[in-house]
Design an enzyme around this catalytic site. Structure first.
Site, PDB file in Angstrom:
ATOM      1  N   ARG A 186      -3.656 -10.080   4.773  1.00  0.00           N
ATOM      2  CA  ARG A 186      -4.061 -10.132   3.365  1.00  0.00           C
ATOM      3  C   ARG A 186      -2.870  -9.661   2.541  1.00  0.00           C
ATOM      4  O   ARG A 186      -2.463  -8.494   2.650  1.00  0.00           O
ATOM      5  CB  ARG A 186      -5.282  -9.230   3.161  1.00  0.00           C
ATOM      6  CG  ARG A 186      -5.862  -9.223   1.759  1.00  0.00           C
ATOM      7  CD  ARG A 186      -7.088  -8.305   1.711  1.00  0.00           C
ATOM      8  NE  ARG A 186      -7.718  -8.311   0.397  1.00  0.00           N
ATOM      9  CZ  ARG A 186      -7.354  -7.522  -0.615  1.00  0.00           C
ATOM     10  NH1 ARG A 186      -6.362  -6.655  -0.453  1.00  0.00           N
ATOM     11  NH2 ARG A 186      -7.986  -7.594  -1.774  1.00  0.00           N
ATOM     12  N   LYS A 222       0.812  -1.218   0.000  1.00  0.00           N
ATOM     13  CA  LYS A 222       0.000   0.000   0.000  1.00  0.00           C
ATOM     14  C   LYS A 222       0.849   1.273   0.000  1.00  0.00           C
ATOM     15  O   LYS A 222       2.040   1.259   0.276  1.00  0.00           O
ATOM     16  CB  LYS A 222      -0.976  -0.034   1.174  1.00  0.00           C
ATOM     17  CG  LYS A 222      -2.100  -1.028   0.917  1.00  0.00           C
ATOM     18  CD  LYS A 222      -3.274  -0.861   1.841  1.00  0.00           C
ATOM     19  CE  LYS A 222      -4.435  -1.750   1.384  1.00  0.00           C
ATOM     20  NZ  LYS A 222      -5.539  -1.731   2.359  1.00  0.00           N
TER      21      LYS A 222
END
Length: 262
Positions: A237, A203
């Site tokens: 995840r 991210k």
């Protein structure tokens, strides 16, 4: 939880797995590398993403769910649309992973009528605008309050507590400072009593901390995942399953003194 994006516009892997055979091959590879769950998403939720139609999302996701569920894989579907949830569950999905925490009209009823699990995620705003100017009174307290409210709504609708997981939503309407504080104080979120899912892999916060592009954030992603597990996460995840599994094996052995590799 291995990430399988079947979208043309996700921030990572955009367009790589739109082909069914390629998507299935990647999912099987992640399972072989040690993924417990494959999380399939047919709509990008990156900052600034445009909505995807129900029909397109179903067309992208359902054939993969059907094929992998026939092979016995545990499948999660990353969607906020009730129609996609219904189709995914009918195709064999075991979990719905919803960035809107079942707030779309009818979503909570779709899940309540089944026995599938659900991951309730916190997001401030919506994908197109969520990173414009996120503000919190107290990010940890605000995220906890939101998740508690959504848990109560789910339980009131008939969704058993043991079917619920929660996700603080790293990168979804949060600054770098918000994300770092949530990671440091993840144990507070875990203390709500539900399995915590953390999706920090590749991210933008990691990019801002390291200066690396999305496809060059493996080391940063591993560091974030290990910090998450150390602070109470039950599920991470990730995009890079093999490397993450190895890192977690070593971390677990150091923490427990158990040399078993499983």
């Amino acid at each position: 939880m291995g990430v399988l994006n079947v979208t043309p516009d996700s921030f990572s892997d955009a367009g790589r797995f739109l082909d069914l055979d390629r998507a299935l091959a990647h999912a099987r590879s992640m399972l072989a590398d040690g993924a417990d769950i494959i999380d399939i998403g047919g709509e990008s939720t990156r900052p600034g993403a445009s909505p995807t139609s129900e029909a397109d999302e179903i067309e992208r996701v359902i054939p993969i769910v059907e094929a992998l569920s026939r092979e016995g894989a545990l499948i999660s579907v990353d969607t906020m649309k009730p129609a996609v949830m219904h189709a995914a569950i009918a195709a064999g999905a075991s979990m719905i992973n919803d960035v809107r925490a079942l707030r779309e009209g009818g979503a909570i009823d779709v899940v309540a009528k089944t026995d599938v699990a659900v991951c309730l995620m916190h997001m401030q705003g919506e994908p197109r605008t969520m990173q414009s100017a996120p503000v919190y009174r107290d990010v940890v307290a605000d995220v906890c309050e939101f998740l508690q409210v959504r848990v109560v709504a789910c339980k009131s609708a008939g969704i058993d507590a043991h079917r619920i997981a929660i996700d603080p939503g790293f990168g979804f309407g949060k600054t770098v400072a918000h994300n770092l504080r949530l990671m440091r104080e993840l144990s507070t979120i875990a203390s709500l009593g539900f399995p915590v899912v953390v999706g920090a892999s590749r991210k933008s916060t990691l990019g801002k901390l390291t200066g690396r592009t999305a496809d060059d954030r493996l080391a940063a992603s591993i560091a974030a995942a290990l910090a998450a597990v150390a602070n109470g996460a039950s599920i991470v995840r990730v995009h890079d399953v093999r490397e993450m599994v190895d890192a977690l094996k070593v971390w677990r052995a150091i923490e427990t003194g158990n040399e078993a590799t499983s």
